[in-house]
Design an enzyme around this catalytic site. Structure first.
Site, short mmCIF file in Angstrom:
data_model
loop_
_atom_site.label_atom_id
_atom_site.label_comp_id
_atom_site.label_asym_id
_atom_site.label_seq_id
_atom_site.Cartn_x
_atom_site.Cartn_y
_atom_site.Cartn_z
CE LYS A 1 -4.44 1.55 1.92
NZ LYS A 1 -5.15 1.72 0.66
CD GLU B 1 -5.43 -3.39 -7.19
OE1 GLU B 1 -6.02 -3.53 -6.11
OE2 GLU B 1 -4.23 -3.04 -7.25
N1 PLP Z 1 -6.93 -1.67 -4.49
C1 PLP Z 1 -6.33 -0.46 -4.47
C2 PLP Z 1 -5.32 -0.12 -5.50
C3 PLP Z 1 -6.66 0.46 -3.46
O1 PLP Z 1 -6.06 1.67 -3.44
C4 PLP Z 1 -7.65 0.12 -2.51
C5 PLP Z 1 -8.04 1.06 -1.47
O2 PLP Z 1 -7.56 2.16 -1.39
C6 PLP Z 1 -8.26 -1.14 -2.58
C7 PLP Z 1 -7.87 -2.02 -3.58
C8 PLP Z 1 -9.31 -1.55 -1.59
O3 PLP Z 1 -8.72 -1.78 -0.31
P1 PLP Z 1 -9.61 -1.63 1.01
O4 PLP Z 1 -10.79 -2.51 0.85
O5 PLP Z 1 -8.71 -2.09 2.11
O6 PLP Z 1 -9.98 -0.18 1.10
#
Ligand code: PLP
Length: 277
Positions: A145, A177
């Site tokens: 992240k 995604e």
């Molecule tokens: N994929 C990406 C690239 C993201 O930036 C995020 C959330 O910011 C997600 C997936 C979803 O993650 P989460 O469910 O933990 O918010």
């Protein structure tokens, strides 16, 4: 938002300052975390703390705080801001040093920042959205992240210019995604989502949805699906912490099934909303 946690202090946001030599600013050398708070209670706190730890470990930063310390920071911000529903944003960079050098010195002091924003949890009838199918041009460690989000931003801008709420990304025809969400399809009552490998961020909403589905005896498969499978899906939805579950009614010019929120998506939205209180 008025108060920022910055390197051990709580400061008004106009006074929260970092060095122009911070590696977060110069190189996007840092990571972040986003955690929802419902009715004063952090949601999936342990999981968010674990993902924060994983991100720090992946880029070689020693965690500046324990999960218990983070919880204390969160509770302090919640009490000051007097918020019941909020989103906690955490960012940690490798820190600042002069002059700029790609290779960081060992034992740098990380820059640690966190703040809360008010949050209105989704309610009411979910409205299906349009997304745009785009090639995933990002790097190969999307599981971290990282604040290096230029690829995500460019893709989001491109999708938005065509009226999409999000891109739905693919690598060589395999869906990965979104720019800030994960995707699921439903086919013949089976829920399918790409595996949590290095090509996607393992969203915690994704994880929660998988758990809810398994608990409701919905068949689940964590497996990459193709663009052809996307267009042939019975249902499609996206997940993220701030949006929870959003049905996808259209990909580019193609309507998915009849374009409405499908029954499995509807069931998962209801289960999700019941689980957050
Ligand atoms: N994929 C990406 C690239 C993201 O930036 C995020 C959330 O910011 C997600 C997936 C979803 O993650 P989460 O469910 O933990 O918010």
């Amino acid at each position: 938002m008025s108060l920022i946690y910055l390197n051990g202090d709580y400061v008004p946001h106009e006074q929260a300052k970092i060095s122009v030599f911070d590696r977060g600013f110069l190189f996007a050398d840092g990571i972040y975390e986003v955690l929802p708070v419902y009715q004063g209670q952090p949601f999936m706190l342990a999981e968010h703390m674990q993902r924060l730890h994983n991100s720090l470990h992946a880029i070689g930063i020693t965690p500046p705080h324990s999960p218990a310390e983070w919880e204390a920071i969160l509770r302090h911000l919640l009490s000051i801001e007097q918020l019941d529903n909020a989103i906690l944003y955490i960012q940690i960079t490798r820190g600042a040093e002069f002059p700029r050098n790609h290779l960081p010195s060992p034992n740098m002091q990380p820059t640690v920042m966190a703040y809360l924003v008010p949050f209105t949890p989704p309610a009411g009838e979910p409205t299906p959205v349009k997304v745009e199918l785009l090639e995933d041009i990002r790097w190969l460690r999307c599981d971290i992240k990282s604040v290096s989000l230029l690829g995500n931003i460019l893709l989001k801008l491109q999708s938005s210019a065509s009226g999409g709420q999000e891109p739905i990304l693919h690598r060589a025809g395999r869906i990965t995604e979104g720019a800030s969400c994960n995707y699921f399809i439903v086919k013949d009552n089976e829920l399918i989502t790409p595996p949590a490998d290095e090509l996607i961020l393992a969203g915690l909403t994704r994880q929660h949805v998988l758990n809810l589905a398994r608990g409701a005896h919905i068949k689940v498969r964590e497996q990459a699906f193709s663009t052809a499978e996307l267009f042939a899906a019975d249902e499609c939805f996206m997940t993220s912490a701030t949006r929870e579950i959003i049905p996808v009614g259209q990909v580019g010019n193609e309507i998915i099934a009849d374009g409405h929120c499908g029954p499995v998506t509807q069931q998962l939205i209801e289960l999700f909303r019941a689980s957050r209180s």
